[in-house]
Design a protein around this motif. Structure first.
Motif, short mmCIF file in Angstrom:
data_model
loop_
_atom_site.label_atom_id
_atom_site.label_comp_id
_atom_site.label_asym_id
_atom_site.label_seq_id
_atom_site.Cartn_x
_atom_site.Cartn_y
_atom_site.Cartn_z
N ARG A 178 0.32 0.22 38.31
CA ARG A 178 0.20 -0.86 37.81
C ARG A 178 1.67 -1.05 36.75
N ILE A 179 2.28 -0.13 36.87
CA ILE A 179 3.67 -0.36 36.13
C ILE A 179 4.61 -1.27 36.72
N THR A 180 5.61 -1.75 36.00
CA THR A 180 6.57 -2.63 36.43
C THR A 180 7.94 -2.06 36.55
N PHE A 181 8.01 -1.22 35.50
CA PHE A 181 9.35 -0.32 35.56
C PHE A 181 9.13 0.93 36.43
N HIS A 182 10.14 1.18 37.26
CA HIS A 182 9.84 2.34 38.49
C HIS A 182 10.97 3.34 38.58
N ASN A 183 12.03 3.12 37.72
CA ASN A 183 13.44 3.88 37.73
C ASN A 183 13.53 4.97 37.09
N PHE A 184 12.46 5.92 37.38
CA PHE A 184 12.43 7.21 36.79
C PHE A 184 11.88 8.27 37.42
N LYS A 185 12.07 9.46 37.12
CA LYS A 185 11.49 10.67 37.72
C LYS A 185 10.05 11.05 37.26
N ILE A 186 9.19 11.46 38.09
CA ILE A 186 8.14 11.87 37.68
C ILE A 186 7.75 13.24 38.06
N ILE A 187 7.18 14.09 36.75
CA ILE A 187 6.86 15.53 37.04
C ILE A 187 5.18 15.31 36.66
N PHE A 188 4.46 15.74 37.54
CA PHE A 188 3.03 15.92 37.28
C PHE A 188 2.85 17.24 36.71
N LEU A 189 2.15 17.00 35.54
CA LEU A 189 1.59 18.21 34.80
C LEU A 189 0.05 18.13 35.06
N THR A 190 -0.42 19.06 35.76
CA THR A 190 -2.26 18.81 35.76
C THR A 190 -2.79 20.19 36.42
N ALA A 191 -4.16 20.11 36.15
CA ALA A 191 -4.86 21.26 36.63
C ALA A 191 -5.39 21.29 37.85
N TYR A 192 -5.04 20.26 38.59
CA TYR A 192 -5.66 20.04 39.94
C TYR A 192 -4.65 20.02 41.02
#
Length: 168
Positions: A52-66
């Motif tokens: 749903r976001i409009t800005f996409h110019n970034f890195k993603i690091i998922f931090l999750t228990a799954y």
């Protein structure tokens, strides 16, 4: 949060969110370089937020228990996928890799040092599914607006719904 700020000075927390809606607003307002994202948010998932976001110019690091969502996370171009409880050293290494990648003089050196001996592979999400391409089999990439055609040795053409900037 305090341990992250203390141990990883390269991270400057500019916003926090606990729901899909507050995450969308924060990302679109602040336009971060890096987003640390959980799978489960108060009223949805990190994947809902990314759709749903409009800005996409970034890195993603998922931090999750799954751990079962890792493949889906990489389809969303996750830079890393870290399992909770968080090991701050793992996060620190991921942030250091991102920082080094953003320094142009380090791009080729990092690529060569990380892939010596084995062919480098990149993940590619196509209409048919998810695949890894050997970098040494890629002849060229051609841009067409928000899409890229990857030309491989042997005449194979792969159409991807990503820009050349995404592959860069």
């Amino acid at each position: 949060r305090e341990e992250i700020k203390e141990q990883i000075p390269a991270i400057r927390v500019i916003a926090e969110a606990d729901s899909v809606e507050t995450g969308i607003v924060a990302i679109d307002d602040y336009r971060p370089d890096l987003v640390l994202l959980d799978i489960n948010l108060g009223n949805g998932s990190g994947f809902d937020l990314l759709q749903r976001i409009t800005f996409h110019n970034f890195k993603i690091i998922f931090l999750t228990a799954y751990d079962q969502h890792a493949l889906k996370a990489f389809r969303f171009n996750a830079f890393d996928y870290l399992i909770k409880p968080l090991n701050v050293e793992d996060l620190k290494k991921s942030v250091e890799r991102i920082t080094e990648m953003n320094e142009p003089e380090n791009l080729l050196r990092n690529f060569l040092s990380n892939h010596s001996g084995n062919p480098a592979k990149i993940p590619v999400s196509t209409q048919e599914g998810f695949t890894f391409l050997n970098v040494d089999e890629i002849i060229r990439c051609q841009s067409d607006s928000n899409y890229t055609t990857i030309f491989c040795s042997g005449g194979e053409k792969i159409f991807v719904a990503k820009t050349l900037k995404d592959f860069e």
